[in-house]
Design an enzyme around this catalytic site. Structure first.
Site, PDB file in Angstrom:
ATOM      1  N   ARG A  15       0.812  -1.156  -0.082  1.00 44.30           N
ATOM      2  CA  ARG A  15       0.010   0.067   0.141  1.00 44.30           C
ATOM      3  C   ARG A  15       0.985   1.198  -0.002  1.00 44.30           C
ATOM      4  O   ARG A  15       0.392   2.183  -0.178  1.00 44.30           O
ATOM      5  CB  ARG A  15      -0.954   0.011   1.251  1.00 44.30           C
ATOM      6  N   THR A  83       4.321 -12.371   9.977  1.00 43.18           N
ATOM      7  CA  THR A  83       5.331 -11.926  11.052  1.00 43.18           C
ATOM      8  C   THR A  83       5.909 -13.307  11.790  1.00 43.18           C
ATOM      9  O   THR A  83       6.827 -13.122  12.159  1.00 43.18           O
ATOM     10  CB  THR A  83       4.822 -10.962  11.988  1.00 43.18           C
TER      11      THR A  83
HETATM   12  C1  UD1 Z   1       1.220  -6.623  12.938  1.00 41.93           C
HETATM   13  C2  UD1 Z   1       0.528  -7.335  14.012  1.00 41.93           C
HETATM   14  C3  UD1 Z   1      -0.465  -6.559  14.584  1.00 41.93           C
HETATM   15  C4  UD1 Z   1      -0.045  -5.084  15.091  1.00 41.93           C
HETATM   16  C5  UD1 Z   1       0.447  -4.449  14.059  1.00 41.93           C
HETATM   17  C6  UD1 Z   1       1.017  -3.150  14.928  1.00 41.93           C
HETATM   18  C7  UD1 Z   1       0.803  -9.560  13.311  1.00 41.93           C
HETATM   19  C8  UD1 Z   1       0.226 -10.675  12.594  1.00 41.93           C
HETATM   20  N1  UD1 Z   1       0.095  -8.622  13.580  1.00 41.93           N
HETATM   21  O1  UD1 Z   1       0.142  -6.118  12.146  1.00 41.93           O
HETATM   22  O2  UD1 Z   1      -1.223  -7.211  15.623  1.00 41.93           O
HETATM   23  O3  UD1 Z   1      -1.319  -4.630  15.788  1.00 41.93           O
HETATM   24  O4  UD1 Z   1       1.510  -5.073  13.589  1.00 41.93           O
HETATM   25  O5  UD1 Z   1       1.709  -2.402  13.792  1.00 41.93           O
HETATM   26  O6  UD1 Z   1       2.018  -9.671  13.735  1.00 41.93           O
HETATM   27  N2  UD1 Z   1       6.979  -8.659   8.125  1.00 41.93           N
HETATM   28  C9  UD1 Z   1       8.072  -9.287   7.585  1.00 41.93           C
HETATM   29  N3  UD1 Z   1       7.693 -10.573   7.052  1.00 41.93           N
HETATM   30  C10 UD1 Z   1       6.398 -10.764   6.671  1.00 41.93           C
HETATM   31  C11 UD1 Z   1       5.320  -9.981   7.225  1.00 41.93           C
HETATM   32  C12 UD1 Z   1       5.725  -8.665   7.833  1.00 41.93           C
HETATM   33  O7  UD1 Z   1       9.154  -8.958   8.046  1.00 41.93           O
HETATM   34  O8  UD1 Z   1       6.137 -11.684   6.129  1.00 41.93           O
HETATM   35  C13 UD1 Z   1       7.370  -7.207   8.934  1.00 41.93           C
HETATM   36  C14 UD1 Z   1       6.866  -5.877   7.899  1.00 41.93           C
HETATM   37  O9  UD1 Z   1       8.016  -5.391   7.182  1.00 41.93           O
HETATM   38  C15 UD1 Z   1       6.875  -5.041   9.278  1.00 41.93           C
HETATM   39  C16 UD1 Z   1       6.177  -5.890  10.220  1.00 41.93           C
HETATM   40  O10 UD1 Z   1       6.714  -7.150   9.965  1.00 41.93           O
HETATM   41  O11 UD1 Z   1       7.670  -4.295   9.467  1.00 41.93           O
HETATM   42  C17 UD1 Z   1       4.762  -6.057  10.575  1.00 41.93           C
HETATM   43  O12 UD1 Z   1       4.067  -6.215   9.258  1.00 41.93           O
HETATM   44  P1  UD1 Z   1       2.914  -5.931   8.853  1.00 41.93           P
HETATM   45  O13 UD1 Z   1       2.550  -6.632   7.699  1.00 41.93           O
HETATM   46  O14 UD1 Z   1       2.767  -4.272   8.704  1.00 41.93           O
HETATM   47  O15 UD1 Z   1       1.855  -6.254  10.231  1.00 41.93           O
HETATM   48  P2  UD1 Z   1       0.522  -5.479  10.522  1.00 41.93           P
HETATM   49  O16 UD1 Z   1      -0.546  -6.056   9.677  1.00 41.93           O
HETATM   50  O17 UD1 Z   1       0.663  -4.127  10.717  1.00 41.93           O
END
Ligand code: UD1
Ligand code: CA
Length: 475
Positions: A15, A83
């Site tokens: 996004r 995550t």
């Molecule tokens: C996540 C949390 C949510 C929390 C929020 C706070 C989970 C499932 N959810 O959601 O509960 O309220 O953060 O901001 O954890 N990332 C990776 N690899 C992946 C996916 C993500 O490294 O496969 C990293 C992203 O770069 C980012 C972070 O993890 O820095 C969070 O990922 P994002 O997809 O933004 O999670 P949210 O949906 O925001």
């Protein structure tokens, strides 16, 4: 026992609509990842492991370019499956330290701070917890994981997309920052599944898995709700920028700095500004910039990694990696390129560029001048349009100008060259030889006068002018 952290930085951030990994998008000129790393450093954490994935080479390049007190390693998450899956990639890092606790952070939530990190660790250890989740209550919880409370502590974190109508009303949200007992985290990571609305391995499911094993999960509710704020798109990123900007300006206001307005004003986190200094519209202060007391900065300046003394006036100036001493007046429309040292009392006027040079005290460079690779003494006067010719197309050379010298208008100083103390150059001269102390160097053709030359042209010249005037009057 060391306290280490894993920062999740693998996501693309679709996004955000950029080629960069989302965590490299900037808040106040610094990538969100940098804010998170700095929070870990100031919390005193020893080793950091950064999970990279989308465009991992850009993360490597960024980390290589920043000096670090902390030991930073990376682990690659080739496919971004959530995550929980991201943390699985740091297995070796986790296994190297199974007796302690590990902090997990989201790289896209820049306002986490050392106080929260250490406060949560204390609560985590004192409470004998398996996991402690940093939470906050926010007005608009849209998009965040909701904290479901049980009879004691937390019972689950439910992602926005998986919430029931009742859970959507919960305003306590997950910050994405957690302390885990390392051995416990390793134990449940392998049990995560992707059975949810997004088909991802959620790190947040570890809470329920640990509870099922009879371990303790607690929330550490931060009194600063900004610690949870993250940016998933450009609107949220701009909102974070505005928040950080207002916060930092507020801090400087409390220290006695005056802002005539805050339009286009942006001050980096590490910048210091002395009391009594006035900041005008359009001033951007970045990096390790230090501004002294009672200065007048702006309008429209970019000052980066530059040390500015007290009583300095900068009007429409860009300065990079330079030093400006007390009571200097610069501008408008001046650029100081890296490694310029402007000594006290100097005046630099409009359309001047200084690069890699020292300008001695009380020297004046009033207009339209380029001073590059030069060592200029004290109380020198530059006429209008002086150019130091420092580059021959292959190599750069230096110009030296002694104290009290006078450089005439439109002088070219062809480096390497030295103008002696108290020496003069005549206007329009191109100086290619050293000029001894107190001498005058003049390099100019003799003026030849041709009497009445203009009369030959005057008639036609005047006729044109008369015709134009007539045409206008007859309109
Ligand atoms: C996540 C949390 C949510 C929390 C929020 C706070 C989970 C499932 N959810 O959601 O509960 O309220 O953060 O901001 O954890 N990332 C990776 N690899 C992946 C996916 C993500 O490294 O496969 C990293 C992203 O770069 C980012 C972070 O993890 O820095 C969070 O990922 P994002 O997809 O933004 O999670 P949210 O949906 O925001
Ligand atoms: Ca996020």
């Amino acid at each position: 026992m060391t306290n280490n952290a894993i920062i999740l930085a693998g996501g693309q951030g679709k996004r955000m609509k950029t080629d960069k990994p989302k965590v490299l998008c900037s808040v106040l000129g610094e990538p969100m990842l940098e804010w998170v790393i700095k929070a870990c450093e100031s919390a005193g954490l020893e080793k950091l492991c950064i999970i990279k994935g989308y465009n991992a080479a850009m993360i490597d390049e960024y980390l290589a370019g920043r000096g670090s007190k902390t030991e930073i390693s990376t682990a690659l998450q080739a496919e971004q499956l959530g995550t929980g899956h991201a943390v699985m990639q740091a297995e070796d890092f986790l296994k190297a330290n199974t007796d302690g606790n590990i902090l997990i952070l989201n790289g896209d939530a820049p306002f986490i701070d050392a106080e929260t990190i250490n406060g949560a660790l204390e609560a985590h250890i004192n409470g004998g917890c398996s996991v402690t989740v940093v939470t906050a209550n926010i007005a608009d919880p849209t998009g965040y994981g909701r904290i479901v409370r049980g009879s004691s502590g937390i019972s689950a974190i439910v992602e926005h997309k998986d919430c029931t109508a009742e859970q959507l009303a919960i305003t306590e949200v997950n910050s994405g920052c957690y302390w885990f007992r390392t051995a416990d985290l390793i134990e449940v990571l392998g049990e995560l599944t992707n059975d949810n609305a997004q088909g991802e391995y959620y790190l947040t499911d570890c809470i329920e898995l640990l509870m099922a094993k009879g371990r303790k999960a607690e929330a550490f509710t931060s009194h600063n709700p900004s610690v949870v704020l993250g940016a998933n798109d450009r609107r949220a990123l701009l909102a974070l920028n505005d928040m950080a900007r207002a916060e930092i300006i507020g801090r400087h206001l409390d220290n006695g700095v005056e802002f005539t307005c805050t339009d286009g004003v942006s001050v980096g986190t590490d910048v210091t500004i002395g009391q009594g200094t006035v900041i005008h519209a359009g001033v951007i202060l970045r990096g390790s910039t230090v501004i002294g007391e009672n200065c007048e900065i702006g309008p429209n300046c970019i000052i980066e990694d530059t040390e500015v003394g007290s009583g300095v006036s900068l009007n429409n100036v860009q300065a990079y990696e330079s030093v400006v001493e007390d009571n200097v007046k610069i501008g408008p429309f001046v650029q100081l390129r890296p490694n310029s040292h402007i000594k006290r009392g100097v005046k630099i006027g409009d359309f001047v560029e200084i690069k890699n040079s020292t300008i001695g005290e009380y020297t004046a460079v009033a207009h339209l001048t380029y001073v590059g690779d030069s060592d200029v003494g004290a109380n020198v006067n530059f006429g209008c349009g002086v150019v130091t010719v420092n580059y021959n197309g292959e190599t750069k050379a230096r110009t030296a100008i002694g104290d009290n010298a006078f450089i005439g208008c439109n002088t070219n100083l062809v480096a390497p060259v030295r103008i002696g103390n108290g020496a003069y150059t005549a206007a329009g001269s191109t100086i290619t030889k050293d000029v001894p102390d107190n001498a005058l160097a003049i390099e100019r053709g003799k003026t030849e006068i041709k009497e009445n030359y203009g009369l030959r042209k005057l008639k036609r010249h005047k006729a044109k002018y008369e015709a134009a005037k007539k045409a206008e009057e007859s309109k």
